[in-house]
Structures are given as C-alpha cells and as structure tokens.
Design a protein around this motif. Structure first.
Motif: not given
Length: 185
Positions: A58-78
């Motif tokens: 996804f990141a290679k196909v869409n170079p104009g989109v900044v992708v962040y990964l934010k791990p959070r303990r015991h929280r629901s994903p969104c």
C-alpha cells in the motif's frame, strides 16, 4: 425519518469536487493514515496481519500518503485518516479481518474528505441556465426512437443550410464580380 429531520441531522449539499481536482491534474486527497493497534490483544489480529502482509505494498503504490503505525496497549484497533481539507475520519477495526481492513483502507484512499451528506441534486452549477440541462437528445427528431436500424434515411449525411459565414463570403464574391464589371466599362 422526514427530510426536515434528515437535513437537521446529516445536512445536505450539492455535488462538488475538492479544489476543482482533476481539471489540471489529479491530487490524491488522503494525506495521512494512522493504524492504531495492540500488539497482543485478539481484537487487533486482523490489523496486525494487514500490517505484516499488505501495508508495504500500500505504501509503495501510494507514495503521497504518509503511513503511521501507533501501537497502544490494551486498546481497540482503529484507522485514522486525515485529508487535505483538514477533515479526519476514524474507523473502528475491532475484530476485522485483514481483507476487511484492506477494503476500509481502499475506501479511505478513494474518499475526498468531504463529509457524507445527502445530495440535493445530482448536478449543480454556479451559473444556472433558464433553459434547463442540455442532453444529446434535446433537439433530436422523435422519429429516431421508433426507427428500425439500419435506416437509409437516418444514415444519410445531414444537409444543413448555409452558415452565416458562407453567406457573407458569397455576398462578398458577388460584390467583387459586380464591381469588376462596372470598372471594365
């Protein structure tokens, strides 16, 4: 729900494009996408699979989109999407599979960022015509609706009257001929 209640709750608008996008070139409206997830919780399993298998593509196909990964303990994903017009959208990814998250990411990528509203009309212009919208069939003969095709009559070249330019050229040629015969006497 009545239309009045709908308008108070959701609002309504006309069809619009962000900043006349696509007139000169297309600018993707998705600016940032943030994947928030837990490294151990079972509800984040689909999000973790998507990150491991599909996120790099996804990141290679869409170079104009900044992708962040934010791990959070015991929280629901969104998923959190941020658009060029300043709008943000959150999507809960609790217990979603990797393919479902892929569909949601594609949905966010294709959005303009404008809020989802009821459309008042399917067409809109800032300078409306009193004659109504034009269609290719506005001034057509109704005979074409019941004709059997192929039709010799309807396939023939369309003969038009002389245009104003052609008439002016013809008058000019006549005057030239008339003035030429007057000067030769």
């Amino acid at each position: 729900m009545t239309s009045h209640t709908w308008n108070l709750f959701w609002g309504s608008s006309f069809v619009r494009t962000p900043l006349r996008n696509g007139v000169g070139r297309y600018v993707q409206q998705l600016q940032r996408v943030t994947f928030k997830f837990c490294k151990t919780h079972g509800g984040s399993q689909g999000m973790r699979e998507f990150i491991e298998k599909d996120l790099v593509h996804f990141a290679k196909v869409n170079p104009g989109v900044v992708v962040y990964l934010k791990p959070r303990r015991h929280r629901s994903p969104c998923l959190k999407a941020e658009y060029l017009n300043g709008e943000e959208e959150y999507i809960s990814a609790h217990n979603l599979s990797s393919s479902d998250i892929k569909k949601w990411v594609e949905y966010l990528r294709m959005r303009s960022g404008n809020p989802v509203e009821r459309l008042r009309k399917y067409q809109h212009t800032d300078h409306p015509s009193i004659q109504g919208p034009w269609t290719p069939w506005t001034h057509r003969d109704l005979e074409i609706n019941i004709a059997e095709y192929p039709s010799e009559k309807l396939s023939a070249a369309h003969v038009t009257e002389k245009t104003a330019t052609e008439q002016m050229i013809e008058l000019f040629e006549k005057q030239k001929i008339a003035s030429g015969s007057n000067t030769s006497e």
